[in-house]
Design an enzyme around this catalytic site. Structure first.
Site, PDB file in Angstrom:
ATOM      1  N   GLY A   1      73.864 130.555  87.039  1.00 27.10           N
ATOM      2  CA  GLY A   1      73.474 131.930  86.768  1.00 27.10           C
ATOM      3  C   GLY A   1      72.115 132.035  86.093  1.00 27.10           C
ATOM      4  O   GLY A   1      71.690 131.145  85.356  1.00 27.10           O
TER       5      GLY A   1
ATOM      6  N   ASP B   1      79.227 121.733  83.548  1.00 26.12           N
ATOM      7  CA  ASP B   1      80.017 122.269  82.440  1.00 26.12           C
ATOM      8  C   ASP B   1      80.935 121.159  81.948  1.00 26.12           C
ATOM      9  O   ASP B   1      81.583 120.474  82.754  1.00 26.12           O
ATOM     10  CB  ASP B   1      80.838 123.468  82.897  1.00 26.12           C
ATOM     11  CG  ASP B   1      79.967 124.622  83.353  1.00 26.12           C
ATOM     12  OD1 ASP B   1      78.810 124.708  82.895  1.00 26.12           O
ATOM     13  OD2 ASP B   1      80.432 125.432  84.178  1.00 26.12           O
TER      14      ASP B   1
ATOM     15  N   ASN C   1      77.984 123.005  89.221  1.00 23.14           N
ATOM     16  CA  ASN C   1      77.597 124.286  89.807  1.00 23.14           C
ATOM     17  C   ASN C   1      76.287 124.132  90.559  1.00 23.14           C
ATOM     18  O   ASN C   1      75.293 123.691  89.976  1.00 23.14           O
ATOM     19  CB  ASN C   1      77.459 125.320  88.675  1.00 23.14           C
ATOM     20  CG  ASN C   1      77.339 126.736  89.179  1.00 23.14           C
ATOM     21  OD1 ASN C   1      76.603 126.998  90.120  1.00 23.14           O
ATOM     22  ND2 ASN C   1      78.058 127.643  88.551  1.00 23.14           N
TER      23      ASN C   1
ATOM     24  N   SER D   1      82.308 131.666  87.459  1.00 18.25           N
ATOM     25  CA  SER D   1      82.307 132.739  86.456  1.00 18.25           C
ATOM     26  C   SER D   1      83.636 132.870  85.731  1.00 18.25           C
ATOM     27  O   SER D   1      83.937 133.908  85.155  1.00 18.25           O
ATOM     28  CB  SER D   1      81.931 134.095  87.090  1.00 18.25           C
ATOM     29  OG  SER D   1      80.590 134.078  87.516  1.00 18.25           O
TER      30      SER D   1
ATOM     31  N   TYR E   1      79.351 137.425  80.327  1.00 15.70           N
ATOM     32  CA  TYR E   1      78.409 138.445  80.787  1.00 15.70           C
ATOM     33  C   TYR E   1      78.306 139.664  79.876  1.00 15.70           C
ATOM     34  O   TYR E   1      77.683 140.649  80.241  1.00 15.70           O
ATOM     35  CB  TYR E   1      78.778 138.862  82.215  1.00 15.70           C
ATOM     36  CG  TYR E   1      78.748 137.674  83.151  1.00 15.70           C
ATOM     37  CD1 TYR E   1      77.551 136.999  83.393  1.00 15.70           C
ATOM     38  CD2 TYR E   1      79.901 137.183  83.745  1.00 15.70           C
ATOM     39  CE1 TYR E   1      77.503 135.884  84.218  1.00 15.70           C
ATOM     40  CE2 TYR E   1      79.869 136.076  84.575  1.00 15.70           C
ATOM     41  CZ  TYR E   1      78.661 135.428  84.806  1.00 15.70           C
ATOM     42  OH  TYR E   1      78.623 134.318  85.616  1.00 15.70           O
TER      43      TYR E   1
ATOM     44  N   GLU F   1      81.711 137.664  92.745  1.00 20.98           N
ATOM     45  CA  GLU F   1      80.626 137.525  91.783  1.00 20.98           C
ATOM     46  C   GLU F   1      79.360 138.279  92.214  1.00 20.98           C
ATOM     47  O   GLU F   1      78.258 137.973  91.770  1.00 20.98           O
ATOM     48  CB  GLU F   1      80.326 136.040  91.562  1.00 20.98           C
ATOM     49  CG  GLU F   1      81.513 135.279  91.000  1.00 20.98           C
ATOM     50  CD  GLU F   1      81.295 133.777  90.946  1.00 20.98           C
ATOM     51  OE1 GLU F   1      80.439 133.335  90.156  1.00 20.98           O
ATOM     52  OE2 GLU F   1      81.965 133.054  91.701  1.00 20.98           O
TER      53      GLU F   1
ATOM     54  N   GLU G   1      83.213 121.031  85.571  1.00 21.22           N
ATOM     55  CA  GLU G   1      82.783 121.528  86.882  1.00 21.22           C
ATOM     56  C   GLU G   1      81.307 121.232  87.080  1.00 21.22           C
ATOM     57  O   GLU G   1      80.559 121.018  86.116  1.00 21.22           O
ATOM     58  CB  GLU G   1      83.003 123.039  87.002  1.00 21.22           C
ATOM     59  CG  GLU G   1      84.455 123.485  86.913  1.00 21.22           C
ATOM     60  CD  GLU G   1      84.609 124.994  87.005  1.00 21.22           C
ATOM     61  OE1 GLU G   1      83.650 125.673  87.425  1.00 21.22           O
ATOM     62  OE2 GLU G   1      85.695 125.487  86.647  1.00 21.22           O
TER      63      GLU G   1
ATOM     64  N   ARG H   1      74.136 122.671  87.395  1.00 19.19           N
ATOM     65  CA  ARG H   1      74.601 122.777  86.018  1.00 19.19           C
ATOM     66  C   ARG H   1      75.957 122.095  85.886  1.00 19.19           C
ATOM     67  O   ARG H   1      76.857 122.345  86.688  1.00 19.19           O
ATOM     68  CB  ARG H   1      74.740 124.237  85.587  1.00 19.19           C
ATOM     69  CG  ARG H   1      74.923 124.409  84.061  1.00 19.19           C
ATOM     70  CD  ARG H   1      75.305 125.817  83.665  1.00 19.19           C
ATOM     71  NE  ARG H   1      76.674 126.136  84.022  1.00 19.19           N
ATOM     72  CZ  ARG H   1      77.038 127.209  84.732  1.00 19.19           C
ATOM     73  NH1 ARG H   1      76.134 128.062  85.160  1.00 19.19           N
ATOM     74  NH2 ARG H   1      78.317 127.422  85.026  1.00 19.19           N
TER      75      ARG H   1
END
Length: 315
Positions: free
Chosen positions: A282, A263, A278, A152, A222, A16, A276, A261
């Site tokens: 990002g 998800d 994090n 990612s 992205y 990443e 998940e 974060r």
């Protein structure tokens, strides 16, 4: 903050790297715009020399994957007594391993899709097809196959047909030695950021992710315009409140600090299923944290300036 020096760490050697560099550039630019003295440093063999010779008041970690999220860089910063924005090294190590996180969530009474995690050696020694058949027998189809570590959506596959499982498994093993097979939950994909830029951590508005293909993969994440974000998510007030409460509970449970974060998937009945957690969300132009910050009536510079100040005060 004008007398503070902040080192933004980005890059590194993980899969990443390019995303991390984009996050680092955006964060450094935002902090400079509000008068912070910023150094942008790639994480390489010169990092420790830089930290010692040009010691910053605080570090902001904008690394994704590998050493930036598994606690390694955080451990080095702790060894040098340099304060940093983000989760301590021990909690990073816990959050890095997705099956372990899911087990902790279940023990705490939080919902996460049922799963099986097995190393490459098990498939090799017991026969890949036999093991895959057993997984399908337990979890059914469709399945989500993903590496047990990393972010990612690299290596992640949604598998609807049993004949596609071997190829999806091989894709996972390109990124990690253990594959996590997870029940696919149909529903609305959302992300909830938690920030601790005041007296107490707070959950920012939930971001709903809408992708024409139905799968929020690396390209969708992205490529500008590949996904549409709705913030706040188009869900009931009750569900939005539940999302915020769940994100805060998971953040606290896993020992996360400053920013994280979650998800998740919200199913047709409004139930929240955590996918998940994090530790280094990002910060690119297509990332979810900046979207949530904007919806909360703030901006990236304001939030991270406060986080940097908190970190410097801890030092």
């Amino acid at each position: 903050m004008s007398d503070r020096t902040v080192a933004v760490l980005a890059g590194g050697l993980s899969h990443e790297r390019e995303v991390s560099l984009r996050s680092g550039r955006r964060l450094a630019g935002a902090l400079r715009a509000v008068g912070v003295d910023v150094r942008e440093w790639d994480v390489d063999a010169n990092l420790l020399e830089r930290l010692r010779s040009d010691r910053p008041d605080a570090v902001a970690v904008a690394l994704h994957g590998g050493e930036g999220e598994n606690g390694a860089v955080q451990q080095v910063l702790e060894l040098l007594d340099i304060p940093f924005v983000g989760t301590p090294s021990g909690a990073c190590r816990r959050a890095w391993d997705k099956p372990s996180v899911k087990a902790e969530l279940v023990r705490a009474g939080l919902s996460t899709p049922d799963w099986v995690a097995l190393p490459h050696s098990t498939f090799r020694e017991l026969g890949a097809q036999a093991v895959l058949d057993a997984i399908v027998g337990r979890l059914g189809l469709p399945l989500v196959l993903k590496p047990d570590q990393g972010g990612s959506a690299l290596g992640v596959q949604v598998v609807r047909n049993a004949e596609d499982l071997p190829a999806a498994m091989v894709s996972c093993f390109a990124y990690a030695d253990t594959v996590l097979a997870e029940q696919f939950v149909e529903g609305t994909e959302v992300a909830v950021t938690v920030v601790h830029d005041g007296d107490e951590p707070r959950a920012l508005p939930a971001v709903e992710v809408e992708v024409p293909s139905g799968f929020y993969d690396y390209t969708s994440r992205y490529t500008p315009g590949a996904a549409t974000f709705h913030c706040p998510a188009r869900l009931s007030e009750q569900t939005l409140a539940q999302l915020g409460e769940t994100a805060l509970a998971a953040h606290t449970l896993l020992g996360m600090r400053d920013v994280s974060r979650m998800d998740a998937i919200v199913d047709a009945d409004g139930a929240v299923h955590v996918l998940e957690m994090n530790v280094s969300p990002g910060l690119t132009d297509t990332s979810l944290l900046p979207t949530a910050v904007d919806a909360a009536g703030s901006d990236l510079a304001t939030v991270y300036r406060a986080l940097v100040e908190r970190a410097a005060e801890r030092g």
